[in-house]
Design an enzyme around this catalytic site. Structure first.
Site, PDB file in Angstrom:
ATOM      1  N   GLY A  46       1.897   4.576  -0.513  1.00 39.56           N
ATOM      2  CA  GLY A  46       2.043   3.478   0.447  1.00 39.56           C
ATOM      3  C   GLY A  46       2.603   2.221  -0.198  1.00 39.56           C
ATOM      4  O   GLY A  46       3.487   1.558   0.355  1.00 39.56           O
ATOM      5  N   CYS A  47       2.098   1.889  -1.371  1.00 37.25           N
ATOM      6  CA  CYS A  47       2.544   0.672  -2.056  1.00 37.25           C
ATOM      7  C   CYS A  47       3.991   0.807  -2.520  1.00 37.25           C
ATOM      8  O   CYS A  47       4.741  -0.175  -2.506  1.00 37.25           O
ATOM      9  CB  CYS A  47       1.623   0.355  -3.223  1.00 37.25           C
ATOM     10  SG  CYS A  47      -0.070  -0.024  -2.679  1.00 37.25           S
ATOM     11  N   THR A  48       4.388   2.010  -2.915  1.00 45.02           N
ATOM     12  CA  THR A  48       5.777   2.238  -3.305  1.00 45.02           C
ATOM     13  C   THR A  48       6.690   2.073  -2.096  1.00 45.02           C
ATOM     14  O   THR A  48       7.727   1.404  -2.170  1.00 45.02           O
ATOM     15  CB  THR A  48       5.942   3.640  -3.926  1.00 45.02           C
ATOM     16  OG1 THR A  48       5.127   3.706  -5.106  1.00 45.02           O
ATOM     17  CG2 THR A  48       7.388   3.925  -4.286  1.00 45.02           C
TER      18      THR A  48
END
Length: 155
Positions: A46-48
C-alpha cells in the site's frame, strides 16, 4: 485518543532527517503549499502504491505550487532503499520516535482487520504558505488517494 488537526490549525513544525540524514524542516517550505503525508512502512504494497502515485503526479502538483513530503517511522537506511527502488524524488523523512506522527494525530488507535491496534494512521495534510492546515485527511486509502487529492485541489 489522539488529537487530530483541522483546517485553520497551525501545522506543528518539525525537523526530521531524510533518507540521507539531511535535516528537513516544515519551515523550509514557508511561502509554498506543501502536502505532508504519513504512511506506516516503506516498501509495503500500500505504501509503495501511494508513494509511486505521488511520484507519478509530482510534476503536476509542483506546477500547481505544491511540494510533497512523506513521513514514516522507518529508519533512514530503509527510506533510502525505498527511495532508490521506486525512483522517488521527494523527501522521505524518518520519525522513528513517532513524535511528529503523534503531534499531527497520525499515530494512535486505528481499526485493522476488525481489531483495534496502535499504529500509524495513514493521513495526508495540505499546509498553506503561512503554515496553516488547509486540509486534514485521516484514514486515507493508499490506492486512488492522490487522484482524489488532485481532484479536490483542482490540480
Amino acid at each position: 485518543m489522539t488529537t487530530r488537526l483541522a483546517p485553520g490549525d497551525t501545522a506543528p513544525d518539525f525537523t526530521l532527517p531524510d533518507a540521507d540524514g539531511k535535516p528537513v524542516s516544515l519551515s523550509d517550505y514557508r511561502g509554498r503549499r506543501v502536502i505532508v503525508y504519513f504512511y506506516p512502512a516503506a516498501s509495503t504494497p500500500g505504501c509503495t502504491k501511494q508513494a509511486c502515485d505521488f511520484r507519478d503526479n509530482l510534476a503536476e502538483l509542483g506546477d500547481a505550487g505544491l511540494d510533497v513530503i512523506g513521513v514514516s517511522p522507518d529508519k533512514q537506511a530503509k527510506l533510502a532503499k525505498f527511495r532508490d527502488a521506486e525512483g522517488l524524488t521527494f523527501p522521505l523523512l524518518s520519525d522513528v520516535d513517532k513524535e511528529v506522527l503523534t503531534a499531527w494525530g497520525a499515530f494512535g488507535e486505528k481499526q485493522m482487520y476488525g481489531k483495534t491496534v496502535t499504529g500509524v494512521i495513514r493521513s495526508t495534510f495540505v499546509v498553506d504558505p503561512e503554515g496553516k492546515i488547509e486540509q486534514a485527511l485521516y484514514n486515507v486509502r493508499a490506492t486512488g488517494h492522490v487522484a482524489k487529492l488532485r481532484k479536490d485541489l483542482k490540480v
